[in-house]
Write a protein that holds these residues in place. Structure first.
Motif, PDB file in Angstrom:
ATOM      1  N   ARG A 313       0.732  -1.292   0.017  1.00  0.00           N
ATOM      2  CA  ARG A 313       0.004   0.041  -0.054  1.00  0.00           C
ATOM      3  C   ARG A 313       0.824   1.392   0.028  1.00  0.00           C
ATOM      4  O   ARG A 313       0.629   2.265  -0.552  1.00  0.00           O
ATOM      5  CB  ARG A 313      -1.006   0.178   1.018  1.00  0.00           C
ATOM      6  CG  ARG A 313      -2.166   0.862   1.008  1.00  0.00           C
ATOM      7  CD  ARG A 313      -3.302   0.555   1.843  1.00  0.00           C
ATOM      8  NE  ARG A 313      -3.792  -0.583   1.736  1.00  0.00           N
ATOM      9  CZ  ARG A 313      -4.993  -1.062   2.502  1.00  0.00           C
ATOM     10  NH1 ARG A 313      -5.381  -0.468   3.337  1.00  0.00           N
ATOM     11  NH2 ARG A 313      -5.390  -2.228   2.194  1.00  0.00           N
ATOM     12  N   SER A 314       2.303   1.032   0.573  1.00  0.00           N
ATOM     13  CA  SER A 314       2.884   2.413   0.635  1.00  0.00           C
ATOM     14  C   SER A 314       3.216   2.722  -0.640  1.00  0.00           C
ATOM     15  O   SER A 314       3.456   3.756  -0.946  1.00  0.00           O
ATOM     16  CB  SER A 314       3.986   2.173   1.763  1.00  0.00           C
ATOM     17  OG  SER A 314       4.752   1.156   1.371  1.00  0.00           O
ATOM     18  N   ILE A 315       3.665   1.539  -1.394  1.00  0.00           N
ATOM     19  CA  ILE A 315       4.219   1.762  -2.825  1.00  0.00           C
ATOM     20  C   ILE A 315       2.982   2.232  -3.672  1.00  0.00           C
ATOM     21  O   ILE A 315       3.107   3.182  -4.537  1.00  0.00           O
ATOM     22  CB  ILE A 315       4.592   0.275  -3.367  1.00  0.00           C
ATOM     23  CG1 ILE A 315       5.795  -0.200  -2.644  1.00  0.00           C
ATOM     24  CG2 ILE A 315       4.744   0.513  -4.851  1.00  0.00           C
ATOM     25  CD1 ILE A 315       6.103  -1.388  -3.061  1.00  0.00           C
ATOM     26  N   ALA A 316       1.924   1.616  -3.588  1.00  0.00           N
ATOM     27  CA  ALA A 316       0.716   2.090  -4.360  1.00  0.00           C
ATOM     28  C   ALA A 316       0.234   3.632  -3.952  1.00  0.00           C
ATOM     29  O   ALA A 316      -0.080   4.552  -5.031  1.00  0.00           O
ATOM     30  CB  ALA A 316      -0.325   1.325  -4.051  1.00  0.00           C
ATOM     31  N   HIS A 317       0.505   4.081  -2.752  1.00  0.00           N
ATOM     32  CA  HIS A 317       0.270   5.443  -2.421  1.00  0.00           C
ATOM     33  C   HIS A 317       1.115   6.332  -2.937  1.00  0.00           C
ATOM     34  O   HIS A 317       0.847   7.456  -3.526  1.00  0.00           O
ATOM     35  CB  HIS A 317       0.099   5.746  -0.930  1.00  0.00           C
ATOM     36  CG  HIS A 317      -0.966   5.090  -0.076  1.00  0.00           C
ATOM     37  ND1 HIS A 317      -1.364   5.050   1.142  1.00  0.00           N
ATOM     38  CD2 HIS A 317      -2.149   4.354  -0.366  1.00  0.00           C
ATOM     39  CE1 HIS A 317      -2.532   4.606   1.480  1.00  0.00           C
ATOM     40  NE2 HIS A 317      -3.096   4.183   0.469  1.00  0.00           N
ATOM     41  N   ALA A 318       2.412   6.052  -3.047  1.00  0.00           N
ATOM     42  CA  ALA A 318       3.379   6.964  -3.568  1.00  0.00           C
ATOM     43  C   ALA A 318       3.158   6.750  -5.221  1.00  0.00           C
ATOM     44  O   ALA A 318       3.269   8.042  -5.722  1.00  0.00           O
ATOM     45  CB  ALA A 318       4.825   6.276  -3.364  1.00  0.00           C
TER      46      ALA A 318
END
Length: 409
Positions: A313-318
């Motif tokens: 999710r942190s990758i996708a948010h970025a």
């Protein structure tokens, strides 16, 4: 491939009564064999890749990976590195610096043996070293970075010249010194008609956004946050050290993601910072997992599932904040995280309908990509080419990276 020396070196006495002497590189040729070495945040081992390059400029560069292997760290080696990173004093850091040089040299000789390539045919080694501390710059002062792995030891044991300490010059120029691979990603993997994201999921995650091949747009790259580092630490704690990573995502598959805990973890200020940005075990490491486990009493497999979701999710948010607005046609994932099917399924779900592929689709072993990158950075150093990406690191401008250590004469 026509084999010619990467560079010729002559011994010249400087015009001084003290007879100082300096090495002077006379000429760079268009054919070079380089070994790239990488030891990442996951501390799983040393990656070594043998790469043949032809050309003297980024736009004309041709390359082929001729051999690759990973030499795993033993439990004792991993613990020595962990202690050096978290509590190492001068004596311990000095010991690790020398021992890593020996281990890197062994990896060089081993990849040559395994690939049937004579070490004498290798022109230069590009060694990233092992990052033991990385402090990004702030608004008030420059950053600092320290990679260990004695280049002189590598050169002495192998007889091959070494380019090392790649991050330092970019940091001295006001940059983060990370990520270091964006220039390589542009040189090797930019494509016509496609805007790509190249996501590495090692211990820490980092991404390079590449415009189309003929575009004048700047690339963008930054660390996305934890990759495998928190997952690995939780697995080690759950298994009392018997396991070092979540093989095939089995523990995450058995667990249940806590959306409440995940939402709290995503409040970490790192995720909201604007690029350029970089991070490491200083923010995301064993101590982080101990703190999370103390504050959130989840079953271990539930915690591992939640940490796996945090990476995805942190990758996708970025991506949604900084990459997708620029246009994004496809994503390629490399590093150990690409072998975790649960993590990959989570990432695909987060980024749908954008296709999420592995490094195989780029024509490269995803595990080898970062070792290949440090071979390319050594090639750039030998050709006197700036190979940082100021748009990614925040440095004041392009710089030739690395320090040169001659091999045995």
């Amino acid at each position: 491939m026509r084999r010619t020396p990467a560079a010729s070196w002559t011994w010249r006495a400087a015009p001084s009564p003290t007879w100082w002497a300096t090495w002077v590189r006379d000429e760079v040729h268009d054919s070079m064999r380089v070994i790239g070495l990488m030891s990442g945040t996951s501390l799983d081992g040393i990656d070594a890749a043998i790469v043949d390059f032809e050309g003297t400029a980024e736009d004309s560069l041709r390359w082929a990976c001729k051999g690759f292997l990973t030499v795993p760290y033993t439990w004792a080696q991993r613990e020595l590195l962990h202690r050096a990173m978290t509590e190492g004093g001068p004596a311990q850091l000095c010991e690790v610096h020398g021992r890593l040089g020996e281990w890197f040299a062994c990896a060089v000789l081993e990849v040559c043996r395994a690939s049937g390539i004579d070490a004498a045919s290798v022109d230069v080694i590009g060694s990233h070293g092992q990052t033991v501390w990385h402090q990004p710059p702030s608004d008030r002062e420059r950053g600092f970075t320290l990679q260990l792995g004695d280049a002189a030891t590598i050169a002495e044991r192998t007889g091959i010249a070494v380019v090392s300490d790649f991050r330092a010059r970019d940091v001295a120029a006001g940059g983060h010194g990370a990520p270091l691979v964006p220039w390589v990603d542009r040189a090797l993997f930019r494509a016509a008609g496609s805007k790509r994201a190249l996501q590495n999921i090692g211990g820490i995650g980092n991404v390079t956004w590449l415009p189309e091949r003929d575009s004048r747009d700047e690339l963008l790259a930054f660390d996305t946050g934890p990759g495998n580092v928190l997952i690995d630490a939780a697995v080690e704690m759950a298994s009392q050290g018997r396991e070092t990573f979540d093989r095939n995502g089995q523990r995450a598959a058995r667990g249940k993601v806590s959306e409440l805990v995940l939402a709290q973890l995503l409040q970490h200020p790192f995720y909201g910072r604007m690029p350029p940005k970089s991070t490491g075990r200083e923010l995301f490491g064993r101590a982080t997992v101990k703190d999370i486990a103390a504050r959130h009493p989840l079953q271990w497999d539930d915690l591992i599932a939640t940490l796996t979701a945090l990476t995805a999710r942190s990758i996708a948010h970025a991506y949604r904040r900084w990459l997708i607005p620029r246009g994004l046609d496809e994503v390629f994932v490399t590093g150990g995280g690409a072998r975790n099917p649960v993590l990959m399924d989570m990432l695909r779900e987060e980024l749908a309908p954008i296709p999420v592929l592995t490094g195989d689709a780029l024509g490269i072993d995803g595990d080898a990509k970062e070792a290949v990158a440090f071979a390319a950075l050594a090639w750039a150093h030998m050709n006197r080419l700036p190979c940082n990406a100021p748009s990614a690191t925040g440095a004041e401008g392009p710089r030739v990276l690395g320090s040169f250590t001659p091999g045995r004469l």
